[in-house]
Write an enzyme that holds these catalytic residues in place. Structure first.
Site, PDB file in Angstrom:
ATOM      1  N   HIS A  70       0.843  -1.195   0.000  1.00 30.43           N
ATOM      2  CA  HIS A  70       0.000   0.000   0.000  1.00 30.43           C
ATOM      3  C   HIS A  70       0.880   1.246   0.000  1.00 30.43           C
ATOM      4  O   HIS A  70       1.812   1.348   0.784  1.00 30.43           O
ATOM      5  CB  HIS A  70      -0.892   0.040   1.249  1.00 30.43           C
ATOM      6  N   TYR A  72      -8.646   5.537   8.089  1.00 26.39           N
ATOM      7  CA  TYR A  72      -8.695   5.901   9.507  1.00 26.39           C
ATOM      8  C   TYR A  72      -9.726   7.018   9.650  1.00 26.39           C
ATOM      9  O   TYR A  72      -9.553   8.094   9.070  1.00 26.39           O
ATOM     10  CB  TYR A  72      -7.324   6.409   9.977  1.00 26.39           C
ATOM     11  N   PRO A  80      -2.739   0.406  19.172  1.00 24.55           N
ATOM     12  CA  PRO A  80      -2.524  -0.097  17.805  1.00 24.55           C
ATOM     13  C   PRO A  80      -2.728   0.926  16.681  1.00 24.55           C
ATOM     14  O   PRO A  80      -2.498   0.601  15.518  1.00 24.55           O
ATOM     15  CB  PRO A  80      -3.533  -1.240  17.683  1.00 24.55           C
ATOM     16  N   LYS A 107       2.220  -0.282  15.031  1.00 26.85           N
ATOM     17  CA  LYS A 107       3.649  -0.411  15.314  1.00 26.85           C
ATOM     18  C   LYS A 107       4.056  -1.644  16.114  1.00 26.85           C
ATOM     19  O   LYS A 107       5.231  -2.007  16.140  1.00 26.85           O
ATOM     20  CB  LYS A 107       4.134   0.839  16.082  1.00 26.85           C
ATOM     21  N   TYR A 136       4.766   6.256   9.765  1.00 30.36           N
ATOM     22  CA  TYR A 136       3.870   5.129   9.465  1.00 30.36           C
ATOM     23  C   TYR A 136       4.600   4.036   8.681  1.00 30.36           C
ATOM     24  O   TYR A 136       4.488   2.852   9.002  1.00 30.36           O
ATOM     25  CB  TYR A 136       2.644   5.643   8.695  1.00 30.36           C
TER      26      TYR A 136
HETATM   27  P1  FAD Z   1       3.312 -11.886  21.351  1.00 34.84           P
HETATM   28  O1  FAD Z   1       2.868 -11.943  19.955  1.00 34.84           O
HETATM   29  O2  FAD Z   1       2.327 -11.540  22.421  1.00 34.84           O
HETATM   30  O3  FAD Z   1       3.981 -13.285  21.686  1.00 34.84           O
HETATM   31  C1  FAD Z   1       4.313 -13.678  22.986  1.00 34.84           C
HETATM   32  C2  FAD Z   1       4.167 -15.178  23.074  1.00 34.84           C
HETATM   33  O4  FAD Z   1       4.608 -15.610  24.354  1.00 34.84           O
HETATM   34  C3  FAD Z   1       2.714 -15.630  22.948  1.00 34.84           C
HETATM   35  O5  FAD Z   1       2.616 -16.603  21.927  1.00 34.84           O
HETATM   36  C4  FAD Z   1       2.367 -16.182  24.302  1.00 34.84           C
HETATM   37  O6  FAD Z   1       1.448 -17.253  24.219  1.00 34.84           O
HETATM   38  C5  FAD Z   1       3.731 -16.616  24.800  1.00 34.84           C
HETATM   39  N1  FAD Z   1       3.871 -16.694  26.253  1.00 34.84           N
HETATM   40  C6  FAD Z   1       3.390 -15.835  27.186  1.00 34.84           C
HETATM   41  N2  FAD Z   1       3.725 -16.241  28.420  1.00 34.84           N
HETATM   42  C7  FAD Z   1       4.444 -17.380  28.271  1.00 34.84           C
HETATM   43  C8  FAD Z   1       5.058 -18.271  29.175  1.00 34.84           C
HETATM   44  N3  FAD Z   1       4.998 -18.081  30.504  1.00 34.84           N
HETATM   45  N4  FAD Z   1       5.704 -19.366  28.703  1.00 34.84           N
HETATM   46  C9  FAD Z   1       5.756 -19.587  27.354  1.00 34.84           C
HETATM   47  N5  FAD Z   1       5.179 -18.769  26.447  1.00 34.84           N
HETATM   48  C10 FAD Z   1       4.547 -17.671  26.904  1.00 34.84           C
HETATM   49  N6  FAD Z   1      -0.037  -4.429  16.607  1.00 34.84           N
HETATM   50  C11 FAD Z   1      -0.075  -3.763  15.469  1.00 34.84           C
HETATM   51  O7  FAD Z   1       0.976  -3.307  15.017  1.00 34.84           O
HETATM   52  N7  FAD Z   1      -1.265  -3.588  14.796  1.00 34.84           N
HETATM   53  C12 FAD Z   1      -2.413  -4.161  15.243  1.00 34.84           C
HETATM   54  O8  FAD Z   1      -3.449  -4.075  14.630  1.00 34.84           O
HETATM   55  C13 FAD Z   1      -2.406  -4.889  16.409  1.00 34.84           C
HETATM   56  N8  FAD Z   1      -3.530  -5.475  16.855  1.00 34.84           N
HETATM   57  C14 FAD Z   1      -3.473  -6.223  17.981  1.00 34.84           C
HETATM   58  C15 FAD Z   1      -4.615  -6.873  18.438  1.00 34.84           C
HETATM   59  C16 FAD Z   1      -4.572  -7.633  19.598  1.00 34.84           C
HETATM   60  C17 FAD Z   1      -5.818  -8.341  20.069  1.00 34.84           C
HETATM   61  C18 FAD Z   1      -3.359  -7.722  20.332  1.00 34.84           C
HETATM   62  C19 FAD Z   1      -3.314  -8.512  21.622  1.00 34.84           C
HETATM   63  C20 FAD Z   1      -2.222  -7.084  19.871  1.00 34.84           C
HETATM   64  C21 FAD Z   1      -2.256  -6.337  18.695  1.00 34.84           C
HETATM   65  N9  FAD Z   1      -1.135  -5.700  18.191  1.00 34.84           N
HETATM   66  C22 FAD Z   1      -1.173  -4.999  17.082  1.00 34.84           C
HETATM   67  C23 FAD Z   1       0.124  -5.810  18.825  1.00 34.84           C
HETATM   68  C24 FAD Z   1       0.969  -6.899  18.173  1.00 34.84           C
HETATM   69  O9  FAD Z   1       0.147  -7.992  17.854  1.00 34.84           O
HETATM   70  C25 FAD Z   1       2.051  -7.233  19.154  1.00 34.84           C
HETATM   71  O10 FAD Z   1       2.831  -6.065  19.328  1.00 34.84           O
HETATM   72  C26 FAD Z   1       2.920  -8.405  18.736  1.00 34.84           C
HETATM   73  O11 FAD Z   1       2.190  -9.594  18.836  1.00 34.84           O
HETATM   74  C27 FAD Z   1       4.160  -8.465  19.622  1.00 34.84           C
HETATM   75  O12 FAD Z   1       4.857  -9.643  19.361  1.00 34.84           O
HETATM   76  P2  FAD Z   1       5.641 -10.385  20.514  1.00 34.84           P
HETATM   77  O13 FAD Z   1       6.296 -11.527  19.857  1.00 34.84           O
HETATM   78  O14 FAD Z   1       6.454  -9.418  21.275  1.00 34.84           O
HETATM   79  O15 FAD Z   1       4.519 -10.847  21.534  1.00 34.84           O
HETATM   80  C1  DHB Z   2      -4.481  -2.986  11.181  1.00 31.48           C
HETATM   81  C2  DHB Z   2      -4.311  -2.781  12.511  1.00 31.48           C
HETATM   82  C3  DHB Z   2      -3.899  -1.555  12.978  1.00 31.48           C
HETATM   83  O1  DHB Z   2      -3.711  -1.350  14.277  1.00 31.48           O
HETATM   84  C4  DHB Z   2      -3.683  -0.514  12.123  1.00 31.48           C
HETATM   85  O2  DHB Z   2      -3.311   0.677  12.612  1.00 31.48           O
HETATM   86  C5  DHB Z   2      -3.860  -0.721  10.777  1.00 31.48           C
HETATM   87  C6  DHB Z   2      -4.265  -1.967  10.310  1.00 31.48           C
HETATM   88  C7  DHB Z   2      -4.905  -4.322  10.689  1.00 31.48           C
HETATM   89  O3  DHB Z   2      -5.106  -5.214  11.510  1.00 31.48           O
HETATM   90  O4  DHB Z   2      -5.046  -4.484   9.480  1.00 31.48           O
END
Ligand code: FAD
Ligand code: DHB
Length: 402
Positions: free
Chosen positions: A84, A212, A304, A308, A396
């Site tokens: 995009h 947005y 979110p 980022k 962005y």
């Molecule tokens: P995570 O993806 O949370 O991974 C951590 C892992 O550790 C998980 O699989 C968990 O099960 C595991 N874990 C936890 N505790 C333990 C333990 N004690 N032992 C073993 N394993 C464990 N970011 C965006 O940029 N845009 C978005 O739209 C967006 N939407 C989101 C929607 C939701 C519902 C959520 C919750 C987050 C969203 N985020 C979004 C944020 C983004 O998904 C996270 O920043 C990203 O997942 C971070 O990755 P990570 O690997 O640090 O953590």
């Molecule tokens: C999506 C999520 C976001 O938080 C955002 O700012 C833009 C797109 C998505 O899930 O597609």
């Protein structure tokens, strides 16, 4: 990974870097270490199916796409990811495009986080990597020694993973951050008086680019996953129950907040998944203590709105991968020592951008006409000033250097 031979000690394993969490951060770190010839074991408390189906983020910055390319993980991303070059801001019954690529030379790619996770898991397993699912890390020990231990439970048994370093990639609710002694870490935090209701729907997106929308009833976001699947978000109250949002109410609210431009309407379809996410800004400093290195949501959370979270998680472990490579390859300690300081520069840039986007687009208080006027002035400035629009765009798509 090596296992000790006797039955008694069968529950002890050893590796070089023990990684807690198989989200984007933990899996990418394991992949990067493998490319550098460094052994790791990833412990994940959930099942493989669960982490592969978990619907979350969808926007990859240019830098994240480049990282996936560089490390041989972009085959499917190239086929299915959608590049995009702009986003749309909708407010006051108007629509304004921010032409990101024209302003910055860079673009974003829409590709679901769970697709990144699937690609990483497939690559690690194909390379013989050790990913232990349904392995729940319960305690970290000896982080201030040169042989820390991760205690975990699997199949009802207590097991131990002995390693040189621990990478805490276990998200906001993980155990790693809590293993640092009191008084060492400092937390910076903000919670917002709203949450996001996220919806995945089997409906062809009515947009080519993300929309947005700032609306008097609250923020709405129109995103997508494929030519058949839409991804939509609504600002809702922080304590909102999902049961209060039957599909018809969701569509009605989306229509109200998004159908503000004459002649434009969204496409509806069966809701495949819906969930509510609280909004929080959170950073813990430093991102390291002794032999524990924290990455991703385990040390920082952004609301979110700036898309980022996943990108920051990948950027952290890109640094960490190089730092471990310098340690194991050249006995260099400098990159491990500067990891936290270097990573925090990007983290705070993203904190500011995410807070700024959130503040500009959401209904912050029920009745605050002054705030509403400021938002309108900010949005109009983005819509009319190339300098301001470029600032939004470069954040962005992701700044190469911070
Ligand atoms: P995570 O993806 O949370 O991974 C951590 C892992 O550790 C998980 O699989 C968990 O099960 C595991 N874990 C936890 N505790 C333990 C333990 N004690 N032992 C073993 N394993 C464990 N970011 C965006 O940029 N845009 C978005 O739209 C967006 N939407 C989101 C929607 C939701 C519902 C959520 C919750 C987050 C969203 N985020 C979004 C944020 C983004 O998904 C996270 O920043 C990203 O997942 C971070 O990755 P990570 O690997 O640090 O953590
Ligand atoms: C999506 C999520 C976001 O938080 C955002 O700012 C833009 C797109 C998505 O899930 O597609």
């Amino acid at each position: 990974m090596t296992r000790n031979g006797t039955n008694e000690e069968d529950a002890r394993m050893r590796t070089q870097v023990g990684i807690v969490g198989a989200g984007p951060a933990g899996l990418m770190l394991s992949h990067l270490l493998h490319l550098h010839g460094i052994e790791s074991v990833v412990l994940e408390c959930r099942s493989r199916e669960y982490v592969e189906q978990r619907v979350r983020a969808g926007v990859l910055e240019q830098g994240s796409v480049d990282l996936l390319h560089r490390t041989g993980l972009a085959d499917r991303l190239l086929r299915e990811g959608m590049r995009h070059e702009g986003i749309e801001l909708r407010f006051d019954g108007e629509s304004h495009r921010v032409p990101m690529t024209e302003l910055t030379g860079r673009a974003i790619t829409v590709y679901g986080q769970q697709e990144v996770v699937k690609d990483l898991i497939a690559a690690r397993l194909a390379a013989g990597g050790s990913l232990l699912f349904e392995a729940d890390a319960v305690r970290l020990d000896g982080l201030d020694s040169d042989s820390p231990v991760i205690h975990f439970r699997r199949d009802g048994r207590d097991e131990e993973l002995h390693c040189d370093f621990v990478a805490g990639c276990d998200g906001f609710h993980g155990v790693s951050r809590g293993a640092v002694p009191d008084g060492v870490l400092r937390a910076y935090e903000r919670t917002y008086p709203f949450a996001w209701l996220g919806v995945l729907a089997a409906a062809p997106p009515a947009v080519d680019e993300l929309v947005y929308a700032n609306h008097e009833r609250g923020f709405a976001l129109y995103s997508l996953r494929s030519p058949e699947i839409s991804r939509l978000y609504l600002q809702v109250a922080p304590d909102e129950e999902i049961a209060a949002w039957p599909d018809e109410r969701i569509w009605a609210e989306l229509r109200t907040r998004l159908e503000t431009v004459p002649g434009w309407s969204l496409n509806e379809g069966p809701v495949l998944e819906k969930s509510i996410t609280p909004m929080r800004s959170f950073v813990v400093e430093p991102m390291q203590w002794q032999r524990l290195f924290l990455a991703g949501d385990a040390v920082h959370i952004v609301p979110p709105t700036g898309a980022k979270g996943m990108n920051l998680a990948l950027a952290d472990v890109a640094l960490l991968g190089d730092a471990f490579a310098a340690w194991y390859g050249q006995q260099r300690t400098d990159l491990l020592e500067t990891y936290s300081t270097t990573a925090l520069r990007r983290v705070w840039r993203a904190q500011h951008f995410s807070w700024w986007m959130t503040s500009m687009l959401h209904r912050l208080e029920k009745d605050d006409p002054y705030e509403t006027k400021l938002q309108a002035a900010t949005l109009r400035y983005v819509a009319t000033s190339a300098a301001y629009a470029t600032s939004l765009a470069e954040n962005y798509v992701g700044l190469p250097e911070v």
